[in-house]
Scaffold this active site. Sequence first.
Site, PDB file in Angstrom:
ATOM      1  CG  HIS A   1       4.792   1.718  -6.678  1.00  0.00           C
ATOM      2  ND1 HIS A   1       4.516   0.367  -7.098  1.00  0.00           N
ATOM      3  CD2 HIS A   1       3.537   1.787  -6.075  1.00  0.00           C
ATOM      4  CE1 HIS A   1       3.396  -0.176  -6.977  1.00  0.00           C
ATOM      5  NE2 HIS A   1       2.722   0.862  -6.171  1.00  0.00           N
TER       6      HIS A   1
ATOM      7  CG  PHE B   1       3.229  11.155  -2.250  1.00  0.00           C
ATOM      8  CD1 PHE B   1       3.462   9.999  -1.482  1.00  0.00           C
ATOM      9  CD2 PHE B   1       4.109  11.941  -2.851  1.00  0.00           C
ATOM     10  CE1 PHE B   1       5.053   9.525  -1.103  1.00  0.00           C
ATOM     11  CE2 PHE B   1       5.725  11.372  -2.457  1.00  0.00           C
ATOM     12  CZ  PHE B   1       6.146  10.521  -1.667  1.00  0.00           C
TER      13      PHE B   1
ATOM     14  CE  LYS C   1      -0.056   0.082 -10.523  1.00  0.00           C
ATOM     15  NZ  LYS C   1       0.071   0.619  -9.174  1.00  0.00           N
TER      16      LYS C   1
ATOM     17  CG  ASP D   1       2.953  -0.326  -3.088  1.00  0.00           C
ATOM     18  OD1 ASP D   1       2.252   0.515  -3.412  1.00  0.00           O
ATOM     19  OD2 ASP D   1       2.599  -1.699  -2.903  1.00  0.00           O
TER      20      ASP D   1
HETATM   21  C1  NCD Z   1      -1.966   0.563  -2.161  1.00  0.00           C
HETATM   22  C2  NCD Z   1      -2.628   1.474  -1.705  1.00  0.00           C
HETATM   23  O1  NCD Z   1      -3.086   1.669  -0.612  1.00  0.00           O
HETATM   24  O2  NCD Z   1      -2.619   2.507  -2.656  1.00  0.00           O
HETATM   25  N1  NCD Z   1      -2.209  -0.535  -1.515  1.00  0.00           N
HETATM   26  C3  NCD Z   1      -1.208  -1.827  -1.153  1.00  0.00           C
HETATM   27  O3  NCD Z   1      -1.572  -2.725  -0.465  1.00  0.00           O
HETATM   28  N2  NCD Z   1      -0.209  -1.854  -1.865  1.00  0.00           N
HETATM   29  C4  NCD Z   1      -2.219  -0.018  -3.599  1.00  0.00           C
HETATM   30  C5  NCD Z   1      -1.293  -0.963  -4.433  1.00  0.00           C
HETATM   31  O4  NCD Z   1      -0.334  -0.624  -4.518  1.00  0.00           O
HETATM   32  O5  NCD Z   1      -1.872  -2.058  -4.615  1.00  0.00           O
HETATM   33 ZN    ZN Z   2       0.995   0.597  -4.996  1.00  0.00          ZN
HETATM   34 ZN    ZN Z   3      -0.223  -2.366  -6.246  1.00  0.00          ZN
END
Ligand code: NCD
Ligand code: ZN
Ligand code: ZN
Length: 421
Positions: free
Chosen positions: A56, A59, A139, A286
């Site tokens: 996850h 980029f 996704k 993430d």
């Molecule tokens: C993510 C993003 O900025 O792409 N932001 C986040 O707060 N986690 C999107 C996501 O995974 O929800």
């Molecule tokens: Zn994310």
């Molecule tokens: Zn997310």
Amino acid sequence: MDIVVEGRFLIDGELKQMAVGIEDGKIATMGKLVRGGDERLEFTSGIITPGFIDPHVHFREPGMTAKEDFGSGTMSALFGGVTCVLDMPNTNPPTTDIRTLSDKKASIRRKAHVDYGLFAALTPNMDVNRLAPHVAGFKLFMGSTTGNILMNDDNEIGYLMGDIARSGKVLSVHAEDDDMILRDREESNWDHLRNRPVEAEHNAVRRLSRYRGMRINICHVTDAATAEMAKANGFTTEVTLHHMMFAAENVEGTEYKVNPPIRDLRTRDALCRSVEAGNITMFGSDHAPHTQTDKMQEYATAPGGMIGVETTIPILMNWAMHGRFPLPLLERMGCSNPASVFSLNKGRIKVGMDADLVFFDTKNVTRIDPDALHSKAGHTAYAGTEAIFPDTVMLRGNIQIQDGEYCGSATGVDTVDHPRD
Ligand code: NCD
Ligand code: ZN
Ligand code: ZN
Ligand code: ZN
């Protein structure tokens, strides 16, 4: 034999003194002694692990490359011991059809320092079958977050689920029920938490329970009850390090604004116990970079997202070396589980697997310096945190980092388009 590596390898949860022979980018032999080798690498201290897999990351290519691009993102991954990333589709334009997917593939080709796979986002009436062979997974965004590809309607979701099940691909879900997200004005992480209650997460997973048995993966689980519900339905799960480390009581400012939000101490502690009990399948960073300028806005308008692809494993490795986290669990959640969930020929030190290897000099504990990281973000919530960064990283038998210095090339490939038997 192209290369023979000797040292203490982490194999199925155990450290074993071994020699590993590599041929054509794959592990070819393993034993007490392996003769030959055009090149020999010997590590007399420290440990050698499989390359880590981050299922996850964001980029930001195409369209948001001031925040990150595939070169900087994969360079960050490499320095964090991650040799394979799965990249999210909330770019600009979002990856939702064959056109945007092939444009993205063309734009990132030969920029990657690690192997990768791409997600396509679900949109109403999308052509799942056409996309499936070319993506690592699908996704679904059930809650609003960066990018605008929300799909939170049971009928719209249900319409695509048959095709997704038949495709054999994983569906990763941002599971926050958007109908339960409040829009009250936010001035702090507490407000953000109040607007996005843990019940929104519970309810999203509850609504998915009708798809019990499907290959559904719940992203960034923040609560022990969510993990249990997901497990009971046969879903896999991801946890981020920020939800394990931070609590709303202890943090301040937009650096910690993230979706789902940083929870309170009690929720955080219960989540950590759930992780240690083995209830969560994988670590997913993430990694969601935003520029310093984006984050310097007032709380209400600043975007959510924290970086993590370069720091997650080094921090956890430091925890493991201090007895704060079990090394076998780190290996499972960071390597072998993501490999098996996403059917990657990686994540284990075993004959036939890709020779993605990471050497950690486990005595070399440093403190994270934001300026030394490779993300374009240039800021991190982990500044000053103790970590053990990799000393040497090998991608399919090619040394990409040696003695902490980059010495490789952009040889990362798409794991779907370049099947290597
Ligand atoms: C993510 C993003 O900025 O792409 N932001 C986040 O707060 N986690 C999107 C996501 O995974 O929800
Ligand atoms: Zn994310
Ligand atoms: Zn997310
Ligand atoms: Zn609940």
